[in-house]
Design an enzyme around this catalytic site. Sequence first.
Site, PDB file in Angstrom:
ATOM      1  NE  ARG A 128      61.068 104.794  10.266  1.00 23.95           N
ATOM      2  CZ  ARG A 128      61.802 103.979   9.477  1.00 23.95           C
ATOM      3  NH1 ARG A 128      61.203 103.100   8.698  1.00 23.95           N
ATOM      4  NH2 ARG A 128      63.113 104.043   9.483  1.00 23.95           N
ATOM      5  CE  LYS A 160      65.476  98.318   6.775  1.00 30.87           C
ATOM      6  NZ  LYS A 160      65.469  99.664   7.323  1.00 30.87           N
TER       7      LYS A 160
END
Length: 352
Positions: A129, A36
């Site tokens: 998260r 990414k």
Amino acid sequence: MQYPCITADLRKMAENVALVKKKCADSGIDIIGVTKGFCAHPEIVEAYLKGGVSGLGDARLRNLEKLKSFNVPKYLMRIPMLSEVEDVIRLSNISMNSELETIKALGREALRQGKVHSIILMVELGDVREGVLQEEVVDYVREILNINGVKFLGIGANLSCFGGVIPDEKNMGRLAGLAEQVEQELDINVEIVSGGSTSSFPLVDKKRMPGKINHLRFGEIFISGTYLDAREGAHYDVFKMEAEVIEIKRKPSIPTGEIGLDAFFRKPVFEDRGIRKRALLAIGRQDVDLDQIKPCDKEIEIIGASSDHLIVDVDSCSRNYRVGDIIEFNLNYVSILRLMTSEYVHKVIIRS
Ligand SMILES: *Cc1c(COP(=O)(O)O)cnc(C)c1O
């Protein structure tokens, strides 16, 4: 050449990957390449494979779509959206999950497409998260084992990215302990225990990673050489930025007139250093964040930028810069991500 551009040196990247692979293999850890950071540019991905990653991962399906031709396991690393389940099954073999509702939807879609999709259950280890709470792990795995169309492959965790929590023997030990607990209570084998990303590498390097952790997911360390040693052949300059000088003039270092807000709604502050020789470069904040780049010529000083212009002070430079000259910059993960994402920046592959 067309400018501005970001260059990617595939040899350097493959060497970073090989260096990490060797150290991880010594500790029995399998590594996958996270794409990414450079928008899964397929030519750059080749360097990952050449260096020896055993799978590819990305947070976005649009990126995984670009990797269709690579015949290695593909991981979707962001918890899937319910709305993208069909493409998750089509484009990835393994996904990281934390919601039973989503895993059930993945199972139904996998059956429909005649596939078996593998699940890594993400565990919350302190970074707050993604992930299920530690006390819920066994129950979640028990449920996943009953869902048709999916295969429970293992557990994983992510640290550093949001809360800044550093992976250590304590939190990695908790993940390892949870894997053992699942194995004992459910009488199954947990194939993959995925201990995080680049920030987990120092533990491997120090031979302090708990033995049960057998899988890591790396992007930044390959891209920027973070935590690697140049004496062992690491490269910190796989990616560089090049921008072209469109104006060279001596100008006052402070603006003239009443000061309002700049193009980014901030009130700029200037230090009066008299008349200075400045270069205007054809790249701006739309493409890159100026705090995240460093001129390779250490005598150049970044003054500021607007959307389309970068202003640098070249007054102290020994090189006599002219219009049309190309100025090089070193980059970090954040600037590489931004530049690769900008459609206005040319992507140049170097095969040295
Ligand atoms: C981005 C990401 C990684 C890779 O992180 P790096 O710091 O680039 O190594 C690994 N795992 C997950 C879940 C991610 O989102």
